[in-house]
Design an enzyme around this catalytic site. Structure first.
Site, PDB file in Angstrom:
ATOM      1  N   CYS A 173      -1.920   8.927   3.145  1.00 53.95           N
ATOM      2  CA  CYS A 173      -2.063   8.425   1.665  1.00 53.95           C
ATOM      3  C   CYS A 173      -3.335   8.635   1.080  1.00 53.95           C
ATOM      4  O   CYS A 173      -3.402   8.710  -0.060  1.00 53.95           O
ATOM      5  CB  CYS A 173      -1.558   6.832   1.647  1.00 53.95           C
ATOM      6  SG  CYS A 173       0.082   6.301   2.179  1.00 53.95           S
ATOM      7  N   GLU A 191       0.812  -1.384   0.082  1.00 61.66           N
ATOM      8  CA  GLU A 191       0.198   0.008  -0.100  1.00 61.66           C
ATOM      9  C   GLU A 191       0.811   1.284  -0.050  1.00 61.66           C
ATOM     10  O   GLU A 191       1.574   1.641   0.876  1.00 61.66           O
ATOM     11  CB  GLU A 191      -1.012   0.038   1.324  1.00 61.66           C
ATOM     12  CG  GLU A 191      -1.891   0.818   1.141  1.00 61.66           C
ATOM     13  CD  GLU A 191      -1.754   2.310   1.902  1.00 61.66           C
ATOM     14  OE1 GLU A 191      -1.489   3.139   1.120  1.00 61.66           O
ATOM     15  OE2 GLU A 191      -2.109   2.416   3.130  1.00 61.66           O
TER      16      GLU A 191
END
Length: 455
Positions: A262, A228
């Site tokens: 993020c 990720e």
């Protein structure tokens, strides 16, 4: 690099840690492997009982854990409390659902019986970032341990006390010794770890370079990975949107975790017809944000985690200005106080074709773009190497369907902020990574999906 706790609000060195040496690392690997041989045979009710206890500890001691996060990486104390509570949620979610998610699945074939069986892989290495120092780890821990795997954590070097606290939580919850251990090591040691045959898989949340490095090391050993990585999430607002709500959520979505997320909204793509009003309202929201001591309840924006992050973000802002961008507010580090403080910043008039417009800004900086219609909004949303999340605002059902179908991302939220949820899979496409965490899909990432055929 040193492994140390440095308060990002003051620059004060609070505590130093000696990295584990090769002998200590080897002993931890031995212990993890021995633990797996026994732990894999434990029952779901046993694992659930321990995982529920971990949730209890998190909830009962959330004030202490939240303070630790704020001291080590600078998130506001109130957001740190919410993070600990979310960790307890993911523990309880998998404690309740793991047996169901990993139950044998029977399939009709020419056999007397045939079914799919899910079994643990062994030691899984988790390389985790500093920005959500508890949540990122627990969203790995809960499904991995409930599946019967054991974990080794290489946490970011600026949050060593968080890393050790998490190991302590797992131990106090009753999990057998060695089921989850923290390694205080520099990033350069990760490739050597991956080459050890006892480690069966790895997961990483972090930057593109870190993901490339881990995936390369695992690829050479043919080991499973979940990545990720970064994101440059679009926040699209079309003419039919509830503008007041969209602006309020846009502020939260960009400023979450002092802008260091993020899945924070980073590129605001606004339809021309409402762009002036959106810009005016957003400026008002930004000017109302309070910057200061992250331990204080009235603080909205705390410091960035490290001086390097502050410097990199400021360099990106200056590059944006040199590329034609206009700063509406903010745009320079706050030099009137100690710590790594950067003000909420809005940049407009930047060409979407410029190289800087395609980068990820990891801090409280919003890029505003204007588009004439939904076609151009989708085109600009996809004009990035990233594909993590996207938020889009419209009350038109046909537009909603197009946005869901055509935006290239691992998640699309309509009229809401992108967020992770234990009940839903989380992850990205393109250079935002691959694989999924959370949901049933997350617990299936690190298991052997075994076909069984009996006649």
């Amino acid at each position: 690099m040193p492994i140390a706790t440095i308060n990002p609000a003051t620059g004060e060195l609070l505590k130093n840690f000696e990295p584990h040496n090769d002998t200590e690392i080897g002993a931890k690997l031995d212990l993890a492997q021995q633990a797996f041989e026994k732990y894999r045979m434990t029952s779901f009710p046993e694992r659930s009982r321990w995982m529920e206890k971990a949730a209890d500890i998190l909830e009962q001691e959330k004030a202490d854990f939240a303070k630790l996060m704020t001291l080590e990486m600078g998130k506001t104390y109130k957001s740190a409390i919410a993070e600990v509570e979310k960790c307890a949620w993911v523990c309880r979610y998998y404690a309740e659902h793991a047996a169901e998610f990993l139950a044998d699945v029977y399939v009709e074939t020419d056999a007397t019986k045939s079914f799919v069986k899910y079994q643990p892989l062994g030691i899984v290495l988790a390389v985790m970032p500093w920005n959500f120092p508890f949540w990122q780890v627990f969203r790995f821990v809960a499904p991995a341990l409930m599946a019967g795997n054991v974990g080794l954590l290489k946490h970011a070097s600026n949050v060593p006390q968080c890393a050790l606290a998490i190991e302590d939580i797992i131990q106090r919850a009753g999990f057998p010794e060695g089921v989850f251990q923290t390694l205080l090591i520099p990033g350069a040691k990760v490739a050597d770890l991956i080459s050890d045959e006892r480690i069966k898989a790895a997961t990483l949340t972090g930057s593109e370079p870190a993901g490339i490095s881990l995936a390369t090391a695992c690829g050479k050993q043919i080991k499973k990975t979940v990545l990720e990585l970064g994101g440059s999430d679009p926040f699209i607002v079309l003419e039919s949107a509830d503008l007041e709500t969209a602006v309020a959520v846009a502020t939260t979505a960009r400023m979450l975790n002092n802008g260091q997320s993020c899945i924070a909204a980073k590129r605001f793509i606004i339809q021309e017809a409402i762009a002036d009003k959106f810009e005016k309202l957003l400026l008002e929201k930004y000017h109302a944000l309070k910057i200061g001591d992250p331990m204080q309840p009235e603080t909205d924006i705390g410091p960035l985690a490290t001086p390097d992050i502050l410097q990199d973000l400021d360099q990106q802002v200056q590059t944006s200005v040199n590329s034609g961008g206009k700063v509406l507010t903010g745009g320079k580090p706050l030099g009137d106080r100690p710590g790594n403080f950067y003000p909420p910043t809005i940049i407009t008039d930047l060409s979407p074709d410029s190289a800087i417009a395609k980068e990820e800004f990891f801090g409280p900086v919003a890029l505003l773009f204007r588009v004439p219609n939904i076609d151009e909004a989708i085109k600009l949303a996809n004009a990035t190497p990233f594909g993590l999340g996207a938020s889009a605002w419209t009350t038109n059902s046909q537009q909603q369907q197009r946005l869901v179908n055509e935006i290239e991302a691992g998640a699309v939220f309509i009229n809401g902020m992108v967020k992770s949820d234990p009940r839903l899979p989380f992850g990205g496409i393109k250079r935002s990574g691959y694989g999924r965490e959370l949901g049933i899909q997350g617990i299936h990432e690190f298991v052997n999906v075994k076909t069984v055929w009996v006649k």
